[in-house]
Design a protein around this motif. Structure first.
Motif, short mmCIF file in Angstrom:
data_model
loop_
_atom_site.label_atom_id
_atom_site.label_comp_id
_atom_site.label_asym_id
_atom_site.label_seq_id
_atom_site.Cartn_x
_atom_site.Cartn_y
_atom_site.Cartn_z
N ASP A 118 1.01 -1.39 0.12
CA ASP A 118 -0.35 0.12 -0.19
C ASP A 118 1.05 1.25 0.17
N TYR A 119 2.45 1.21 0.29
CA TYR A 119 2.85 2.47 -0.28
C TYR A 119 2.86 3.05 -1.58
N PHE A 120 2.55 2.27 -2.33
CA PHE A 120 2.14 2.96 -4.02
C PHE A 120 1.31 2.76 -4.82
N THR A 121 0.47 3.99 -5.21
CA THR A 121 -1.13 2.97 -6.05
C THR A 121 0.22 2.36 -7.64
N SER A 122 -0.35 1.67 -8.21
CA SER A 122 -0.25 0.90 -9.55
C SER A 122 0.61 2.15 -10.48
N GLY A 123 -0.29 3.35 -10.68
CA GLY A 123 0.21 4.17 -11.64
C GLY A 123 2.41 4.34 -10.90
N ASP A 124 1.79 5.16 -10.50
CA ASP A 124 3.40 4.80 -9.77
C ASP A 124 4.71 4.11 -9.71
N VAL A 125 4.36 2.64 -9.02
CA VAL A 125 5.18 1.39 -9.46
C VAL A 125 5.96 1.89 -10.99
N LEU A 126 4.65 1.76 -11.54
CA LEU A 126 5.04 1.98 -13.21
C LEU A 126 5.74 2.35 -13.36
N ARG A 127 5.41 4.27 -12.60
CA ARG A 127 6.62 4.84 -13.74
C ARG A 127 7.88 5.19 -12.76
N MET A 128 7.87 4.14 -11.59
CA MET A 128 9.44 3.48 -11.19
C MET A 128 10.07 3.25 -11.72
N ILE A 129 8.96 1.61 -12.40
CA ILE A 129 10.49 0.90 -13.55
C ILE A 129 10.41 1.57 -14.31
N ARG A 130 9.41 2.63 -14.81
CA ARG A 130 10.06 3.19 -16.37
C ARG A 130 11.81 4.55 -15.43
N ILE A 131 11.29 4.67 -14.65
CA ILE A 131 12.77 5.28 -14.23
C ILE A 131 13.90 4.33 -13.86
N ILE A 132 13.54 3.54 -13.49
CA ILE A 132 14.46 2.00 -13.60
C ILE A 132 15.51 1.84 -14.85
N THR A 133 14.34 2.22 -15.02
CA THR A 133 14.92 1.41 -16.82
C THR A 133 15.81 1.94 -17.76
N ASP A 134 15.05 3.25 -17.80
CA ASP A 134 15.25 3.89 -17.78
C ASP A 134 17.23 4.96 -17.76
N MET A 135 17.37 3.81 -16.05
CA MET A 135 18.76 4.66 -15.85
C MET A 135 19.50 2.92 -15.84
N THR A 136 19.37 2.08 -16.34
CA THR A 136 19.16 1.08 -16.79
C THR A 136 20.70 1.51 -18.67
N ALA A 137 19.48 1.73 -19.21
CA ALA A 137 20.14 1.66 -20.12
C ALA A 137 20.88 3.26 -20.35
N ASP A 138 20.58 4.23 -19.23
CA ASP A 138 21.74 5.25 -18.99
C ASP A 138 22.94 4.39 -18.82
N LEU A 139 22.81 4.00 -17.66
CA LEU A 139 24.34 3.23 -16.99
C LEU A 139 25.60 3.12 -18.40
N LYS A 140 24.85 2.25 -19.66
CA LYS A 140 25.69 1.66 -20.81
C LYS A 140 26.49 3.12 -21.20
N SER A 141 25.92 3.96 -21.31
CA SER A 141 26.32 5.16 -22.46
C SER A 141 27.10 6.17 -21.50
N GLY A 142 28.45 5.55 -20.69
CA GLY A 142 29.78 6.12 -19.84
C GLY A 142 28.97 7.34 -19.05
N ILE A 143 28.15 7.20 -18.46
CA ILE A 143 28.19 7.92 -17.36
C ILE A 143 28.26 7.97 -15.48
N ASP A 144 29.20 8.27 -15.12
CA ASP A 144 29.47 8.21 -14.07
C ASP A 144 28.11 6.94 -13.06
N PRO A 145 28.57 5.90 -13.57
CA PRO A 145 27.01 5.09 -12.85
C PRO A 145 26.43 5.68 -10.77
N ARG A 146 27.99 6.08 -10.07
CA ARG A 146 26.80 6.45 -8.83
C ARG A 146 26.19 7.76 -9.15
#
Length: 559
Positions: free
Chosen positions: A320-348
């Motif tokens: 109950d911490y988040f709505t389903s819409g919130d969780v979907l947006r968070m997963i999208r943020i994480i997947t975008d970050m995973t793709a950005d990690l391959k671009s050479g930007i500092d992971p931290r």
């Protein structure tokens, strides 16, 4: 005798021993019983699911002295030779190291020879997709019209790379990933046979790490028995395999839900200092949110989530911490970050910035909810006797004949304050628990008595913007006081003012629990005769009348 690894020691020797591939073994057994033996088989599926093992069992079934049979005896010379990988009639070829057309031409020459001792000459070609295009072409004719004594068994993890002309000339059997529950049960049986003590969470952790591969699971169990000895715990598995402890994800998500950016950034530092790869953490975090999403939307989440009972309970506490819409947006943020990690930007840097993005993200608001709030606002505005519009100004009476309405009594529950659509947002339990002490201090400025009473309550649940607060021990009196309509109106208004959204609150009493921390009981107000006091003190009477107040007690002023 030298030590034999578990993956070889417990390799299945019968069709019934193959784990979680009943759809394949049943078909092969029925084909053997009916004598419908194909000249070519194609076994496909992830690594470690039993493709080569099943091919060997099929070879034994075909060449057994009692065969063809669905249950090879494992005692005749042919079965023993196949088990020892010394049979001249069963040839295992690694296509990764025999990719050329010359290797296939040699194979074509050899297929003409009859078996030496068995009934069939069987060729098991592993990783067949590694053969070159010309090698496949050279094999095509032999596969289309093989000698009656030859059987080809191909195994591959990438069937789409096998030419269609080859696939159409073989019987295809797809091996499935082994579920975590099936694999953990299998590993438990092996551990019992080896007299290795291992707890349930450790089994599930190893099974998840194996990712559906029985061979990988047994290799990990072998590794853990060498690391931890005769007793394997989940903590030892995490240490030996360099995994991220699942509780770390729970704590991180709780900090995100509470919008506690400082704690979340501290956890990022702890993660980086521990040497854990950030892409691995992102994968685990996305998987964590996936579990929450399935729990929110599935009627049978146990079938979709491969979790132990204790892990399932922990996820239910966060559902109950988040709505389903919130969780979907968070997963999208994480997947975008995973793709950005391959671009050479500092992971931290990426993890810290996206952590702040998650911690400061506003909750998703459905358009239907906004319309519902607007409709509620219109109903309140049009309610007879309400006396105010949406903005709190006095509404002009409508020029319609109405019956006289008596002025509402003091104890009548007032209308709940409304907020505009821009203030519609979801509040979860971590946010309330974190902000509750500050809210109590906020309320203290306007009503010290209510603040003192609410300070004794603990937050039990927050669902659908309804807060459930619990009084412990002798909290019945406190509950009766705060539930008075006048005080509930003050609390509702202060909640709306502090959290910037509409919140409701209800109170409960738990007489069997002392609570997480002891609270000092507030001093009981002195019993006084208020009428006599007002008669004796004109100034006090004027103050009470001017501010429409009431006397709740008397306290000696500090010097």
């Amino acid at each position: 005798m030298s030590y034999q690894v578990l993956a070889r020691k417990y390799r299945p020797q019968q069709f019934d021993e193959v784990i979680a591939q009943e759809h394949v073994t049943r078909t092969l057994k029925n084909a053997l019983k009916s004598g419908r033996i194909s000249s070519g088989y194609l076994f496909t599926g992830p690594r470690g699911t039993g493709k080569t093992t099943t091919a060997r069992i099929l070879a034994k079934a075909l060449n057994c002295a009692e065969g063809p049979t669905a249950t090879p005896c494992d005692k005749c010379p042919s079965c023993k030779e196949i088990i020892a990988s010394s049979s001249l009639d069963v040839l295992e070829i690694d296509a990764a190291s025999n990719t050329g057309v010359d290797d296939i031409r040699t194979l074509r020459e050899n297929v003409r020879y009859l078996p030496t001792s068995g009934k069939k000459r069987i060729y098991i070609i592993d990783e067949v997709h590694r053969l070159s295009g010309s090698a496949f072409d050279a094999l095509l004719k032999t596969l289309e019209e093989p000698p009656p004594h030859v059987v080809f068994i191909f195994a591959t993890t990438e069937p789409h790379k096998v030419p269609e002309t080859i696939r159409s000339r073989t019987q295809r059997y797809d091996f499935h990933r082994v579920s975590v529950s099936d694999l953990s049960t299998h590993l438990k049986n092996i551990a019992d046979s080896e007299k290795i003590e291992i707890d349930e969470n450790a089994l599930f952790t190893i099974a998840r790490k194996a990712d559906g591969s029985v061979r990988d699971g047994m290799s990990l169990l072998d590794q853990m028995s060498a690391f931890a000895g005769e007793k394997i715990t989940v903590q030892s598995v995490i240490e030996a395999l360099g995994l991220i402890e699942r509780q770390f994800y729970f704590d991180y998500v709780a900090a995100i839900a509470a919008k506690d950016a400082s704690s979340a950034l501290d956890m990022v530092k702890k993660l980086v200092d521990s040497g854990i790869e950030i892409p691995e953490f992102c994968q685990g975090l996305a998987d964590h949110f996936r579990h929450l999403l399935i729990l929110q939307n599935s009627n049978n989440p146990e079938k979709l989530l491969e979790l132990s009972e204790s892990e399932m309970e922990s996820f239910r506490n966060q559902v109950d911490y988040f709505t389903s819409g919130d969780v979907l947006r968070m997963i999208r943020i994480i997947t975008d970050m995973t793709a950005d990690l391959k671009s050479g930007i500092d992971p931290r840097l990426l993890l810290e910035t996206n952590t702040l993005k998650l911690a400061t993200m506003e909750s998703t608001v459905l358009f239907e909810d906004i319309l519902a709030h607007l409709a509620d606002d219109e109903d309140i505005e049009e309610e007879p006797g309400s006396g105010s519009d949406l903005f709190g100004t006095t509404a002009a009476p409508k020029p319609t004949a109405v019956h006289p309405v008596s002025e509402p009594a003091m104890d009548a529950p007032p209308l709940e304050p409304t907020v505009g659509p821009s203030e519609v947002r979801a509040i979860n339990m971590p946010m309330v628990q974190t902000a509750w002490p500050e809210y109590v201090d906020h309320l203290k400025r306007s009503n010290p008595m209510l603040s003192a009473l609410l300070a004794m309550a603990e937050i039990k649940e927050v669902r659908d913007n309804i807060i459930t607060a619990v009084f412990f021990n002798a909290g019945g009196t406190s509950k009766q006081v705060v539930e008075k309509p006048h005080y509930m109106s003050i609390i509702s208004e202060s909640l709306r003012e502090y959290f910037k959204t509409n919140l409701k609150i209800k109170f409960e009493v738990d007489l069997n629990n002392k609570g997480k921390k002891e609270h000092k009981s507030p001093a009981q107000p002195e019993k006084i005769d208020t009428e006599k006091l007002l008669e004796e003190d004109d100034k006090l009477r004027n103050i009470v009348e001017r501010f429409e107040g009431e006397i709740v007690g008397r306290k000696k002023a500090d010097d």
